[in-house]
Write an enzyme that holds these catalytic residues in place. Sequence first.
Site, mmCIF file in Angstrom:
data_model
loop_
_atom_site.group_PDB
_atom_site.id
_atom_site.type_symbol
_atom_site.label_atom_id
_atom_site.label_comp_id
_atom_site.label_asym_id
_atom_site.label_seq_id
_atom_site.Cartn_x
_atom_site.Cartn_y
_atom_site.Cartn_z
ATOM 1 N N SER A 204 -2.432 1.063 -4.792
ATOM 2 C CA SER A 204 -2.947 2.003 -4.173
ATOM 3 C C SER A 204 -4.389 2.402 -4.842
ATOM 4 O O SER A 204 -4.264 2.396 -5.984
ATOM 5 C CB SER A 204 -1.805 3.150 -4.068
ATOM 6 O OG SER A 204 -2.756 4.385 -3.517
ATOM 7 N N ASP A 205 -5.168 2.984 -3.743
ATOM 8 C CA ASP A 205 -6.422 3.386 -4.374
ATOM 9 C C ASP A 205 -6.313 4.938 -4.265
ATOM 10 O O ASP A 205 -7.350 5.412 -5.008
ATOM 11 C CB ASP A 205 -7.459 3.142 -3.340
ATOM 12 C CG ASP A 205 -7.879 1.834 -3.013
ATOM 13 O OD1 ASP A 205 -7.967 1.098 -4.020
ATOM 14 O OD2 ASP A 205 -8.186 1.292 -2.141
ATOM 15 N N ARG B 270 -15.935 15.719 -1.879
ATOM 16 C CA ARG B 270 -14.679 16.209 -2.203
ATOM 17 C C ARG B 270 -14.433 16.967 -3.259
ATOM 18 O O ARG B 270 -14.004 18.081 -3.303
ATOM 19 C CB ARG B 270 -13.461 15.118 -2.265
ATOM 20 C CG ARG B 270 -13.324 14.396 -0.869
ATOM 21 C CD ARG B 270 -12.381 13.110 -1.024
ATOM 22 N NE ARG B 270 -12.138 12.541 0.214
ATOM 23 C CZ ARG B 270 -11.352 11.545 0.474
ATOM 24 N NH1 ARG B 270 -11.466 10.542 -0.699
ATOM 25 N NH2 ARG B 270 -11.239 11.079 1.358
ATOM 26 N N ASP C 60 0.855 -1.291 0.168
ATOM 27 C CA ASP C 60 0.151 -0.069 -0.174
ATOM 28 C C ASP C 60 1.047 1.087 -0.016
ATOM 29 O O ASP C 60 2.215 1.132 0.375
ATOM 30 C CB ASP C 60 -0.977 -0.052 1.365
ATOM 31 C CG ASP C 60 -1.716 1.149 1.584
ATOM 32 O OD1 ASP C 60 -2.422 1.589 0.570
ATOM 33 O OD2 ASP C 60 -1.481 1.787 2.550
ATOM 34 N N ASN D 72 -8.713 -1.387 4.373
ATOM 35 C CA ASN D 72 -8.986 -1.847 2.611
ATOM 36 C C ASN D 72 -7.655 -2.663 2.176
ATOM 37 O O ASN D 72 -7.462 -2.980 1.067
ATOM 38 C CB ASN D 72 -9.163 -0.754 1.759
ATOM 39 C CG ASN D 72 -8.119 0.198 1.604
ATOM 40 O OD1 ASN D 72 -7.210 0.251 2.358
ATOM 41 N ND2 ASN D 72 -8.330 1.183 0.522
ATOM 42 N N GLU E 106 -1.152 10.685 3.981
ATOM 43 C CA GLU E 106 -2.455 10.741 3.310
ATOM 44 C C GLU E 106 -2.335 12.214 2.371
ATOM 45 O O GLU E 106 -2.579 13.093 2.906
ATOM 46 C CB GLU E 106 -3.661 10.682 4.232
ATOM 47 C CG GLU E 106 -3.557 9.520 5.205
ATOM 48 C CD GLU E 106 -4.400 8.180 4.330
ATOM 49 O OE1 GLU E 106 -5.040 8.579 3.383
ATOM 50 O OE2 GLU E 106 -4.020 7.143 4.593
ATOM 51 N N GLU F 296 -0.175 5.229 0.914
ATOM 52 C CA GLU F 296 -0.572 6.192 2.007
ATOM 53 C C GLU F 296 -0.673 5.588 3.154
ATOM 54 O O GLU F 296 -1.310 4.528 3.476
ATOM 55 C CB GLU F 296 -2.081 6.686 1.510
ATOM 56 C CG GLU F 296 -1.720 7.524 0.162
ATOM 57 C CD GLU F 296 -3.276 8.363 -0.120
ATOM 58 O OE1 GLU F 296 -3.645 9.254 0.391
ATOM 59 O OE2 GLU F 296 -3.982 7.522 -0.870
#
Lengths: 201, 201
Positions: free
Chosen positions: B90-91, B46, B7, B155, B15, B9
Amino acid sequence: MYVVCLDLETTLVPEFWIEIARATGIEELRRTTRDEPDYDLLMRQRIKTLREHGIGMDRIESIVAGVEPLPGAKDFLDALRAETQVILLSDTFRQFAHPMMEKLGWPTIFYNELSVDADGFIDGYHMRVDHMKLASVRALQSIGFDTMAVGDSFNDVEMIRASAHGWLIHGSQAVVAANPDIAHFDDYPSLLAAIERQLGA
Amino acid sequence: MYVVCLDLETTLVPEFWIEIARATGIEELRRTTRDEPDYDLLMRQRIKTLREHGIGMDRIESIVAGVEPLPGAKDFLDALRAETQVILLSDTFRQFAHPMMEKLGWPTIFYNELSVDADGFIDGYHMRVDHMKLASVRALQSIGFDTMAVGDSFNDVEMIRASAHGWLIHGSQAVVAANPDIAHFDDYPSLLAAIERQLGA
């Protein structure tokens, strides 16, 4: 979103077996799948030849550590990695390619593995999956990527044809003649420009 | 043969949304899926908030360009890439992560993409595939790799559980408490040692 899949040997770096043949003076190690189409038989002959000549993994590691990328390959790869995702797909072995990956800035590479016996001689090899290059572009496509693919030889044609875009570079006359519909380059700037056109399309 | 899936962040870098909230002073941008479990709704909020405050992609690019890796993350990643294959899963979005990838030495990363309108505002986002991290480790396994996976949050748990070996790093109390069977580290040397033990096993 693209992943660009690049072959390694002849595409970015010299052929490792040729370099080993040159350094050891063992002409038989120049044989390729063009001479012996049965890859498993070819590999077993190479392993036998190395043992007969007393060439262990230590010696091979010192030979491959001295091999340099083809001129311009590192600049091409650096430029490409700054623009998109890149994975090298190679039928070579970790033990051959590892020092080269440091020289190329540790790109991600999918390759195979040699096994070494207790005396330090190569005694086998392990391929992860059949038709690795084709299987890898399909796996990337299965998670939503489009792929572009670049290589020099017959075993690269499958991944090139399975990709959204693909090219040959440094191809032999035979592979270029057999694939007249695949554009062929002999220099990295032209290849990079072709990739960039698709990234920007 | 392993691919280690990391991952991004909180695992290796801060983040991005928190950094954008800090730099712009817009507190609403601190909201996460912990506050709004519907990710699509959260993203639309956002995007709306950024537009209301006149924050375009130019401003965001200059903010994310100033974000640095977590202390020790680059050394950890360099050491790991010299030992095995690594892919970041990564998302986050290409536009957020791109400057960070240069700082990290251009590791391969699978991420998503924001779309930007003619006025330079974010107007949407494109996810390549559902459950991307899980789908990616399965795709790698389908071509003969074993995977190891590392992340910090809920996640990441799917890819950790689907992998041969996996760990949490920098995890919140909640994710650590909910997954007592997954080893948790707060420092990179311990994580690297755990990965190396499996590579050598």
